[in-house]
Write a protein that holds these residues in place. Structure first.
Motif, PDB file in Angstrom:
ATOM      1  N   ARG A  72       0.553  -1.736  -0.548  1.00 28.65           N
ATOM      2  CA  ARG A  72      -0.391   0.190   0.073  1.00 28.65           C
ATOM      3  C   ARG A  72       0.852   1.265   0.071  1.00 28.65           C
ATOM      4  O   ARG A  72       0.298   2.066  -0.369  1.00 28.65           O
ATOM      5  CB  ARG A  72      -1.167  -0.446   1.337  1.00 28.65           C
ATOM      6  N   VAL A  73       2.314   1.228   0.603  1.00 32.94           N
ATOM      7  CA  VAL A  73       2.892   2.350   0.789  1.00 32.94           C
ATOM      8  C   VAL A  73       4.143   2.088   0.380  1.00 32.94           C
ATOM      9  O   VAL A  73       4.507   2.364  -0.621  1.00 32.94           O
ATOM     10  CB  VAL A  73       2.686   3.184   1.916  1.00 32.94           C
ATOM     11  N   LEU A  74       5.157   1.531   1.315  1.00 35.54           N
ATOM     12  CA  LEU A  74       6.599   1.168   0.290  1.00 35.54           C
ATOM     13  C   LEU A  74       6.676   0.180   0.505  1.00 35.54           C
ATOM     14  O   LEU A  74       6.241  -0.246   2.780  1.00 35.54           O
ATOM     15  CB  LEU A  74       7.040   2.110   0.710  1.00 35.54           C
ATOM     16  N   GLY A  75       7.652  -0.569  -0.028  1.00 40.82           N
ATOM     17  CA  GLY A  75       7.878  -2.175   0.675  1.00 40.82           C
ATOM     18  C   GLY A  75       8.351  -2.478  -0.206  1.00 40.82           C
ATOM     19  O   GLY A  75       9.028  -2.272  -1.300  1.00 40.82           O
ATOM     20  N   ARG A  76       9.018  -4.690  -0.412  1.00 35.19           N
ATOM     21  CA  ARG A  76       9.223  -5.236  -0.913  1.00 35.19           C
ATOM     22  C   ARG A  76       8.851  -4.816  -2.241  1.00 35.19           C
ATOM     23  O   ARG A  76       9.555  -5.543  -3.188  1.00 35.19           O
ATOM     24  CB  ARG A  76       9.446  -6.541  -0.159  1.00 35.19           C
ATOM     25  N   GLY A  77       7.742  -5.205  -2.479  1.00 36.33           N
ATOM     26  CA  GLY A  77       7.050  -5.718  -3.844  1.00 36.33           C
ATOM     27  C   GLY A  77       7.197  -4.467  -4.818  1.00 36.33           C
ATOM     28  O   GLY A  77       7.437  -4.031  -6.092  1.00 36.33           O
ATOM     29  N   ASP A  78       7.820  -3.309  -3.982  1.00 35.76           N
ATOM     30  CA  ASP A  78       8.170  -2.337  -5.448  1.00 35.76           C
ATOM     31  C   ASP A  78       9.397  -2.044  -6.176  1.00 35.76           C
ATOM     32  O   ASP A  78       9.715  -1.219  -7.074  1.00 35.76           O
ATOM     33  CB  ASP A  78       8.281  -0.648  -3.680  1.00 35.76           C
ATOM     34  N   GLY A 126      -6.142  10.514  -8.152  1.00 37.84           N
ATOM     35  CA  GLY A 126      -5.984  11.143  -6.884  1.00 37.84           C
ATOM     36  C   GLY A 126      -5.127  11.384  -6.375  1.00 37.84           C
ATOM     37  O   GLY A 126      -3.987  11.575  -6.165  1.00 37.84           O
ATOM     38  N   GLY A 127      -4.502   9.782  -6.232  1.00 37.99           N
ATOM     39  CA  GLY A 127      -3.702   8.719  -5.329  1.00 37.99           C
ATOM     40  C   GLY A 127      -2.904   9.736  -4.935  1.00 37.99           C
ATOM     41  O   GLY A 127      -2.674  10.518  -3.726  1.00 37.99           O
ATOM     42  N   VAL A 128      -1.084   9.851  -5.621  1.00 34.71           N
ATOM     43  CA  VAL A 128      -0.872  10.477  -5.192  1.00 34.71           C
ATOM     44  C   VAL A 128      -0.509  12.414  -5.350  1.00 34.71           C
ATOM     45  O   VAL A 128      -0.268  12.925  -4.161  1.00 34.71           O
ATOM     46  CB  VAL A 128       1.354  10.849  -6.005  1.00 34.71           C
ATOM     47  N   LEU A 129      -1.800  12.549  -6.248  1.00 34.56           N
ATOM     48  CA  LEU A 129      -2.742  14.126  -5.060  1.00 34.56           C
ATOM     49  C   LEU A 129      -2.775  14.648  -3.566  1.00 34.56           C
ATOM     50  O   LEU A 129      -2.604  15.275  -3.584  1.00 34.56           O
ATOM     51  CB  LEU A 129      -3.325  14.813  -6.355  1.00 34.56           C
ATOM     52  N   HIS A 130      -3.209  13.167  -3.227  1.00 28.47           N
ATOM     53  CA  HIS A 130      -3.476  13.793  -1.982  1.00 28.47           C
ATOM     54  C   HIS A 130      -2.326  13.276  -1.019  1.00 28.47           C
ATOM     55  O   HIS A 130      -2.709  13.835   0.686  1.00 28.47           O
ATOM     56  CB  HIS A 130      -4.558  12.159  -1.289  1.00 28.47           C
ATOM     57  N   PHE A 131      -1.506  13.435  -1.610  1.00 29.41           N
ATOM     58  CA  PHE A 131      -0.109  13.944   0.021  1.00 29.41           C
ATOM     59  C   PHE A 131       0.517  15.058  -0.647  1.00 29.41           C
ATOM     60  O   PHE A 131       0.470  15.873  -1.397  1.00 29.41           O
ATOM     61  CB  PHE A 131       1.472  12.443  -0.868  1.00 29.41           C
ATOM     62  N   ASP A 132       0.637  15.165   1.184  1.00 31.44           N
ATOM     63  CA  ASP A 132       0.948  17.092   1.158  1.00 31.44           C
ATOM     64  C   ASP A 132       2.646  16.699   0.871  1.00 31.44           C
ATOM     65  O   ASP A 132       2.928  15.983   1.452  1.00 31.44           O
ATOM     66  CB  ASP A 132       1.165  16.638   2.986  1.00 31.44           C
ATOM     67  N   LYS A 133       3.118  17.773   0.219  1.00 28.78           N
ATOM     68  CA  LYS A 133       4.014  17.899  -0.128  1.00 28.78           C
ATOM     69  C   LYS A 133       5.491  18.171   0.862  1.00 28.78           C
ATOM     70  O   LYS A 133       6.564  18.493   0.779  1.00 28.78           O
ATOM     71  CB  LYS A 133       4.597  19.358  -1.352  1.00 28.78           C
ATOM     72  N   SER A 134       5.614  18.484   2.487  1.00 27.77           N
ATOM     73  CA  SER A 134       5.788  18.901   3.230  1.00 27.77           C
ATOM     74  C   SER A 134       6.217  17.552   4.244  1.00 27.77           C
ATOM     75  O   SER A 134       6.613  17.033   5.160  1.00 27.77           O
ATOM     76  CB  SER A 134       4.956  19.477   4.346  1.00 27.77           C
ATOM     77  N   SER A 135       5.262  16.468   4.227  1.00 28.55           N
ATOM     78  CA  SER A 135       5.498  14.940   4.770  1.00 28.55           C
ATOM     79  C   SER A 135       5.956  13.943   3.698  1.00 28.55           C
ATOM     80  O   SER A 135       6.552  14.427   2.758  1.00 28.55           O
ATOM     81  CB  SER A 135       4.221  14.570   4.640  1.00 28.55           C
ATOM     82  N   ALA A 136       7.045  13.257   4.697  1.00 33.17           N
ATOM     83  CA  ALA A 136       7.880  12.348   4.437  1.00 33.17           C
ATOM     84  C   ALA A 136       7.345  12.198   2.941  1.00 33.17           C
ATOM     85  O   ALA A 136       7.844  11.279   2.402  1.00 33.17           O
ATOM     86  CB  ALA A 136       8.095  11.761   4.881  1.00 33.17           C
ATOM     87  N   SER A 137       6.514  11.023   3.420  1.00 35.04           N
ATOM     88  CA  SER A 137       6.340   9.926   2.037  1.00 35.04           C
ATOM     89  C   SER A 137       5.253  10.737   1.081  1.00 35.04           C
ATOM     90  O   SER A 137       5.663  10.747  -0.304  1.00 35.04           O
ATOM     91  CB  SER A 137       4.496   9.435   3.154  1.00 35.04           C
ATOM     92  N   GLY A 138       5.286  12.505   1.133  1.00 43.40           N
ATOM     93  CA  GLY A 138       4.483  13.114   0.142  1.00 43.40           C
ATOM     94  C   GLY A 138       6.191  13.632  -0.456  1.00 43.40           C
ATOM     95  O   GLY A 138       6.056  13.455  -2.203  1.00 43.40           O
ATOM     96  N   ARG A 139       6.833  14.041  -0.022  1.00 36.01           N
ATOM     97  CA  ARG A 139       8.363  14.169  -0.690  1.00 36.01           C
ATOM     98  C   ARG A 139       8.631  13.646  -1.957  1.00 36.01           C
ATOM     99  O   ARG A 139       9.673  13.161  -2.797  1.00 36.01           O
ATOM    100  CB  ARG A 139       9.073  14.534   0.173  1.00 36.01           C
TER     101      ARG A 139
END
Length: 376
Positions: A72-78, A126-139
């Protein structure tokens, strides 16, 4: 390959929500036009409802349904899945890799690294557009978006809002872009009459905070019918915030006024209420607004995402998000002026019928595929 006919892989993570609705509709249309389509999904997306949806789609997926690890976020599958998708695309002689959502978009474009001949198209949903650019995931996600631009044949935005948001977060795309709105089938424009015992209002969607469900319950508490009796609400859906929602309903003493009926198909659920409410805090181009409005239900919605694009000439009726007072006022006004409410619903349905058809959506995407795969 037959002249003009393409071999296409649609890549997404989980077959749920509006994203899957879009992919399923597009797949059926492309298959009906003679193209060969395959589907890539997460190997962990295997609950009963998911399997049922994939089984229904299987007759239209000549190139098969393929499952890979998609965290769902980051992992081995990526690290592993892009290589698997690239290998699959080569073995199936794919012309178009169309990634949907953040993960689908990453895998489709990463699969091109190494010289794949397939063109990669990306629809954010939506997807990546829902991540705030100030958050680690967003960056991280926004950095990946910029890095993958060179592997992107085109970006399809489902709304002008999504296009503008992407530009603000990521930067102006260096590849071609298109705004292609979601579309509905002809039978979805047939009006849905309310049941004799219908509630005053109906909500259809996931039970999670982002959908504004707690704001809706707070607003409902003060809404009354013309005879002074309290207004009622049916909520069709399930999700992570169900327990908190039940607690709020009980705390406000609304148990007799709110019916939770679980996840249900949209159109039958529309008949359970006379006015649809979509109090979302954020959206892209939500199918539920299109579906309810096309069915000629009055719809009370918030001014978020691409909803103003759906409302067109009736967009002045939209209200601010996360504002229980404004929502209560809109709900009360809809009950107090039923004829004006009905006339606006008819006007909105006519506007949508002209601009949001499935035939137009699929045709525009198919034309983009043809343009990008045409011999130089």
């Amino acid at each position: 390959m037959t002249a003009g006919k393409l071999r296409i892989l649609q890549v997404m993570r989980a077959p749920v929500g509006g994203l899957f609705r879009h992919v399923a509709d597009l797949t059926r249309e492309l298959s009906g036009h003679g193209h060969s389509v395959g589907l890539v999904v997460d190997s962990l997306a295997n609950d009963a409802q998911t399997e049922s949806r994939l089984t229904e789609l299987a007759p239209h997926v000549a190139l098969g349904i393929h499952r890979f690890d998609m965290p769902r976020v980051l992992g081995r599958g990526d690290l592993i899945t892009p290589l698997a998708v690239r290998k699959l695309a080569k073995s199936l002689d794919i012309n178009v890799l169309h990634g949907h959502g953040a993960k689908g978009g990453f895998y489709a474009r990463l699969a091109r690294l190494g010289g794949s001949k397939a063109v990669a198209i990306y629809t954010p949903h939506g997807g990546v557009l829902h991540f705030d650019k100030s958050s680690a995931s967003g960056r991280v996600f926004h950095m990946l978006e910029r890095w993958l631009m060179g592997q992107t044949g085109a970006i399809v935005f489902e709304s002008a809002y999504a296009q503008a948001t992407y530009g603000g977060l990521i930067g102006a795309p260096t590849c071609p872009t298109r705004v292609i709105h979601n579309g509905l089938a002809a039978d979805e424009f047939v009006p849905v009459p309310a049941n004799a015992d219908a509630a005053d209002f109906v909500f259809v969607g996931e039970l999670r905070d982002l959908k504004g469900i707690h704001v809706l319950i707070e607003a409902l508490a003060g809404v009354r019918r013309a005879d002074g009796s309290p207004a009622t609400l049916v909520m069709a859906g399930d999700g992570s915030s169900r327990d908190a929602l039940v607690a709020q309903i009980n705390q406000l003493g609304l148990e007799a006024r709110v019916s939770l009926i679980g996840a249900q198909p949209a159109r039958p659920s529309f008949a359970r209420g006379r006015i649809a409410v979509v109090p979302s805090l954020a959206e892209s181009l939500p199918y539920i607004v299109l579906e309810a409005a096309a069915a000629q239900l009055p719809v009370i919605a918030t001014r978020v995402g691409g909803i103003p694009e759906i409302y067109g000439p009736t967009s002045s009726s939209l209200i601010a998000a996360n504002d229980a007072v404004a929502l209560q006022g809109a709900m009360q006004a809809a009950l107090d002026a039923p004829e004006a409410t009905r006339q606006e619903a008819v006007q909105r349905a006519a506007y949508i019928a002209e601009r949001f058809s499935l035939a137009r959506m699929a045709g525009d995407i198919e034309a983009l595929y043809a343009e990008l795969t045409a011999p130089a």
